[in-house]
Design an enzyme around this catalytic site. Structure first.
Site, PDB file in Angstrom:
ATOM      1  N   TYR A 143      13.141  50.202 -17.974  1.00 52.49           N
ATOM      2  CA  TYR A 143      12.453  48.767 -18.340  1.00 52.49           C
ATOM      3  C   TYR A 143      12.419  48.946 -19.816  1.00 52.49           C
ATOM      4  O   TYR A 143      11.699  49.875 -20.251  1.00 52.49           O
ATOM      5  CB  TYR A 143      11.049  48.129 -17.807  1.00 52.49           C
ATOM      6  CG  TYR A 143      10.470  47.011 -18.201  1.00 52.49           C
ATOM      7  CD1 TYR A 143      11.031  45.950 -17.662  1.00 52.49           C
ATOM      8  CD2 TYR A 143       9.465  47.172 -19.002  1.00 52.49           C
ATOM      9  CE1 TYR A 143      10.289  44.706 -18.070  1.00 52.49           C
ATOM     10  CE2 TYR A 143       8.862  45.882 -19.516  1.00 52.49           C
ATOM     11  CZ  TYR A 143       9.518  44.697 -18.827  1.00 52.49           C
ATOM     12  OH  TYR A 143       9.055  43.787 -19.687  1.00 52.49           O
ATOM     13  N   TRP A 145      12.117  46.446 -24.050  1.00 53.50           N
ATOM     14  CA  TRP A 145      12.412  45.203 -24.878  1.00 53.50           C
ATOM     15  C   TRP A 145      13.713  45.506 -25.777  1.00 53.50           C
ATOM     16  O   TRP A 145      14.133  44.822 -26.719  1.00 53.50           O
ATOM     17  CB  TRP A 145      11.227  44.792 -25.568  1.00 53.50           C
ATOM     18  CG  TRP A 145      10.664  43.550 -24.824  1.00 53.50           C
ATOM     19  CD1 TRP A 145      10.116  43.469 -23.694  1.00 53.50           C
ATOM     20  CD2 TRP A 145      10.719  42.240 -25.479  1.00 53.50           C
ATOM     21  NE1 TRP A 145       9.817  42.389 -23.221  1.00 53.50           N
ATOM     22  CE2 TRP A 145      10.179  41.433 -24.081  1.00 53.50           C
ATOM     23  CE3 TRP A 145      11.088  41.662 -26.353  1.00 53.50           C
ATOM     24  CZ2 TRP A 145       9.930  40.100 -24.315  1.00 53.50           C
ATOM     25  CZ3 TRP A 145      11.110  40.031 -26.558  1.00 53.50           C
ATOM     26  CH2 TRP A 145      10.561  39.569 -25.599  1.00 53.50           C
TER      27      TRP A 145
END
Ligand SMILES: Nc1nc2c(c(=O)[nH]1)N[C@H]1C(S)=C(S)[C@@H](COP(=O)(O)OP(=O)(O)OC[C@H]3O[C@@H](n4cnc5c(=O)[nH]c(N)nc54)[C@H](O)[C@@H]3O)O[C@H]1N2
Ligand SMILES: Nc1nc2c(c(=O)[nH]1)N[C@H]1C(S)=C(S)[C@@H](COP(=O)(O)OP(=O)(O)OC[C@H]3O[C@@H](n4cnc5c(=O)[nH]c(N)nc54)[C@H](O)[C@@H]3O)O[C@H]1N2
Ligand SMILES: [Mo]
Length: 858
Positions: A143, A145
């Protein structure tokens, strides 16, 4: 396959004559100009970069006259500071990968190796895990950004690689909206949190009262998931300049509260909003102020919810007095808030902080129910919105042809392919891959082809729980999920040792797998915890393309490389492309195939990986040209577009200025039903009722959070909020000199109320220690009257700087947070639920090492 050939590949000097050569070498070099102005884009907007003598010297926003965004000025540091220069392997791992002392992760020395050795090691380890554990032993849910860009999309590139080599365990949901995106479909039939919002122009025209409830748009709109179109902040200014009355509900005076300096600021105790909303509903009901027609026509289950509000079964009426005690907000304020919401066309803009909390499913469910009783949903400028604070929701949408990008699915016809047959792949009658029947393929081959990731996938924030408890079965949104036994982790584009809760527990969990590989740009806390670290280019070193405006599709942005690749770094796409070559080789060896077979297989996998493109730049062109072919608008061809190096902007459509969320449904709920089982807003959900969970019932309810201010008798207890940082994107930019503008004695600032500080003999600028049974963190005290008493605010994203016991020397809140699920329904993270003790730090002088490379790394 001759054993000799296999052995040859094992040593660094071997020549892989037959295997394909690296097509990426110098791939961007030709287009890099020594002296130029180059436009590219980051999450924080389109940027104009100046390059002199091949070095980046300046970074500015491309769009002028926008609100000042400090994130846009530190690109130099993002290119030149804290970089991982070479591939590295942890010393004990290099010595013996099969007995590699996992307890030394984060402590061991690092050894520089060649790219070839590093990639061979990764391939061998991956193949080993596939053989011993199957796809279920490999976690690539990775996970984070990452960076924007439709081609250099690290997480998707990892998934594509993992799919090509036989599948992986993935993850479900995200850290952002873990609770809301699961509960909202049950309530309104869509996830809501990532949906376009009623247009801002309609708010400016119609809204009388705007309640910004647990949102901090002035900070959180500095970035977007793709590239910010920067329009949301303009609208915030317009709202400020308008006659709209604004009320902010937040335990502390965020940048937004300070920005709306005429707004009323209501400060509830953290995690008590559901109680407040329930009481407001009771007030509306008992004073006959609610919109009966709306409830009747557009909702189900109100009558089953009502007894709960009135305390018919539990003897507790959820009234204003009750909520005032829980929340600490005085009764008169709550009554006035309720009345003003009812008497004016009102809109509630909510952020997501309050759902990143224990029982985080409840606040937004309660909010929708409250808004249903107010009856403003679907009116232009009324109701609720869960995405105004994020990625410029509410900004009008253009008719830009959307530019596509790499995906994780494998395309093309593969039938009768020998290799894929070996891997256990199956094909439909058209020759397309069938996403593998896992059991079958494991039975036949000992390997799992394209493991059905949805079955094995875990709710994203359950990672430590999974690592520590293989084969445990958990409940999730009406289903059961059994954790895999993870032996290999591959992480790209994320920083788990900053973003996950209870980091000391994560350190323990991290000892479980035998191999941990990470592609990173910088020596982040997570890179330091890996076994093999592969240095990645920053976005400023590669050619790419993106759209700006997640909801608006405002522009198509060329992302042109500004400088050469830093030291030995490679693009993620190149790393995976190269890995496929070595993987094919070891795979062939294992299956007793010869070098020709390996070479053919490598080529095949690599072609599939790049979709038969010659290199990654060709993909940039391909996706642009495909978009061009789909529009009747006059756009430059790719060569002209690339040469110009300017964003192509588009006009918003007239329709989209008139967009009102839920208007169709309100207009005709029969013709335009919601996606819920009843087609209506579900105040009472029989679907959830049937799940029979003790921690999420059939209607919105007040559940006491496991830790919060009203359930502690400890006078030194503070509620820790760890909101999103104003001056970073999570951990991104933490190592740049931007931090000199906000740190306190070099540490992350922690906001607290001056009265509380005085009692603890803490002065502005002192170092303080926050602690609880999970660990302790040193931070710098910043006194601020806007913070509710007994609340401390330490933003997420500060780089974890563990001492020998795993406590943080710099200021990362996640040493203190709880790693528990919101409930069995959504399993979201609960990072805004935590109590801590606070005292002045009086220990020995601290040496911050978060921003220095680890032992052995240059
Ligand atoms: N206590 C607390 N914790 C929280 C939250 C909170 O509110 N409170 N919020 C949560 C939320 S909502 C989120 S979204 C997460 C955010 O957590 P993350 O998304 O993990 O945070 P980032 O700092 O954005 O991490 C991105 C990483 O990717 C790297 N990177 C960038 N570009 C590339 C690339 O092209 N290739 C590769 N290989 N790497 C790249 C960056 O260097 C950086 O280390 O944190 C969560 N954690
Ligand atoms: N500059 C910047 N912008 C960002 C990010 C970033 O890191 N930096 N991250 C991006 C990402 S990935 C996400 S998910 C979003 C996050 O967007 P949000 O989740 O909305 O952001 P938070 O800061 O966690 O919370 C918003 C506000 O809610 C308040 N809050 C917390 N708990 C409670 C509560 O119990 N009750 C009430 N009433 N208020 C509460 C916090 O104090 C904070 O001011 O932001 C995005 N935008
Ligand atoms: Mo997020």
């Amino acid at each position: 396959m001759k054993r000799r050939t296999f052995l040859k590949l094992g040593c660094a000097s071997s020549s892989l004559a037959l295997l394909p050569t690296n097509i990426f070498a110098n791939s961007t070099k030709n287009s890099i100009l020594k002296n130029a102005q180059v436009n590219t884009a980051a999450h924080w907007g389109v940027l104009q970069l100046s390059v002199k003598n091949g070095k980046l010297v300046d970074s500015k926003p491309y769009y002028k006259n926008k609100r000042y965004n400090d994130l846009q000025y530190y690109t130099q540091d993002l290119i030149y500071k804290n970089r991982i220069k070479y591939p590295y392997v942890r010393k004990s791992f290099l010595k013996n990968p099969n007995d590699n002392k996992p307890e030394l992760r984060g402590k061991d020395e690092w050894v520089r190796v060649s790219w070839e050795d590093a990639l061979k090691l990764v391939s061998k380890q991956l193949l080993k895990t596939r053989k011993t554990h199957g796809a279920n032993g490999i976690f690539a849910g990775s996970y984070g950004w990452k960076s924007p860009g439709n081609i250099h999309n690290s997480r998707t590139l990892l998934h594509r690689f993992m799919n090509l080599t036989g599948g992986f365990v993935g993850s479900l949901g995200d850290y952002s909206t873990g609770a809301s995106q699961v509960i909202m479909p049950h309530v309104v039939g869509s996830i809501e949190v990532y949906e376009q919002q009623t247009n801002y122009e309609l708010i400016l025209e119609n809204t009388k009262l705007l309640v910004i409830w647990g949102a901090n748009p002035i900070d959180t709109l500095k970035i977007a998931w793709t590239v910010s179109d920067e329009q949301g902040l303009d609208y915030m200014q317009k709202i400020k300049d308008s006659n709209i009355k604004v009320i902010c509900i937040d335990p502390y005076a965020s940048t937004t509260v300070k920005f709306f300096d005429k707004a009323q600021h209501i400060r509830p105790r953290p995690n008590t909003d559901t109680a407040i909303m329930l009481a407001m509903m009771t007030y509306l009901y008992e004073n006959n102020l609610y919109d009966k027609e709306f409830i009747e026509n557009y909702t189900v289950g109100f009558e089953k919810f009502l007894p709960y509000l009135l305390g018919k079964n539990d003897g507790i009426k959820k009234d204003i007095t009750w909520a005032s005690k829980i929340s600490g907000v005085d009764e008169q304020t709550l009554i006035e808030l309720t009345k003003s919401l009812k008497n004016n066309l009102s809109l509630i803009m909510s952020g997501w902080g309050m759902q990143r909390a224990h029982h985080g499913e409840q606040p937004h469910w309660a909010m929708v129910t409250l808004c249903a009783m107010l009856g403003h949903i679907g009116k232009a400028g009324g109701g609720f919105g869960l995405s105004y604070h994020y990625s410029n929701g509410g900004v009008a949408t253009t008719n830009t042809p959307v530019v596509g990008g790499v995906n994780a699915n494998l395309v093309g016809k593969w039938s009768n392919d020998e290799f894929l047959g070996i891997m256990g792949a199956k094909f439909d009658s058209n020759g397309h891959l069938i996403q593998g029947d896992e059991d079958e393929s494991i039975k036949n081959t000992g390997q799992s082809w394209l493991a059905k990731t949805s079955d094995a996938a875990i709710p994203v924030a359950r990672i430590a729980d999974m690592l520590l408890n293989p084969n445990k079965t958990i409940e999730h949104n009406g289903k059961k999920i059994t954790y895999s036994d993870i032996d290999f982790i591959y992480w790209v584009g994320g920083n788990p040792f900053v973003h996950h809760q209870d980091l000391k527990a994560l350190r323990k969990a991290w000892q479980k797998p035998s191999t941990i590989v990470m592609n990173e740009i910088y020596w982040t806390p997570s890179a330091k915890m890996a076994d093999i670290v592969l240095p990645v280019t920053s976005l400023y070193e590669r050619d790419d393309i993106s759209m700006s405006g997640d909801y608006s599709n405002y522009s198509i942005v060329p992302m042109k490389a500004a400088v050469n690749k830093y030291e030995e770094s490679k693009d993620d796409i190149e790393i995976f492309y190269e890995l496929l070559k070595y993987y094919a080789f070891y795979f062939s060896t294992q299956n007793n195939k010869d070098e020709n077979y390996a070479a053919t297989l490598a080529k095949k996998l690599q072609n599939a990986y790049l979709d038969n493109a010659k290199n990654s730049f060709e993909l940039v062109e391909k996706y642009y040209s495909q978009a061009l072919a789909r529009t009747s608008l006059e756009l430059p061809n790719f060569q002209a577009f690339w040469q110009e190096n300017k964003a192509l902007e588009f006009e918003a459509t007239q329709d989209s200025f008139e967009f009102v969320r839920f208007a169709d449904f309100i207009d005709d709920p029969i013709l335009n039903p919601l996606g819920t089982p009843s087609g209506l807003i579900e105040i009472y959900s029989t679907t959830i009722e049937k799940m029979n969970y003790d921690d999420c019932k059939a209607h919105p309810m007040w559940f006491e959070p496991i830790e919060y201010l009203a359930n502690t008798s400890n006078p030194s207890s503070f509620h820790l909020l760890s909101p999103h940082p104003s001056h970073r994107l999570h951990s991104q930019l933490c190592h740049t000199s931007l931090k000199d503008t906000y740190t306190i004695k070099g540490h992350e600032p922690c906001l607290m109320n001056p009265e509380d500080a005085k009692e603890l003999n803490i002065k502005d600028g002192d170092l303080i220690e926050l602690s609880n049974e999970r660990g302790s963190v040193i931070a710098g005290a910043k006194l601020d009257e806007g913070v509710l008493n007994k609340v401390v605010v330490l933003a997420e994203g500060a780089w974890y700087d563990p001492d020998e016991n795993g406590n943080c020397k710099y200021g990362c809140p996640n040493v203190l947070t709880l790693d528990l699920p919101t409930s069995k329904l959504a399993n979201g993270n609960i990072s805004h639920t935590a109590l801590v003790n606070v005292k002045k730090y009086t220990g020995k002088k601290v040496k911050i090492t978060a921003f220095t490379p680890p032992k052995g790394a240059k």
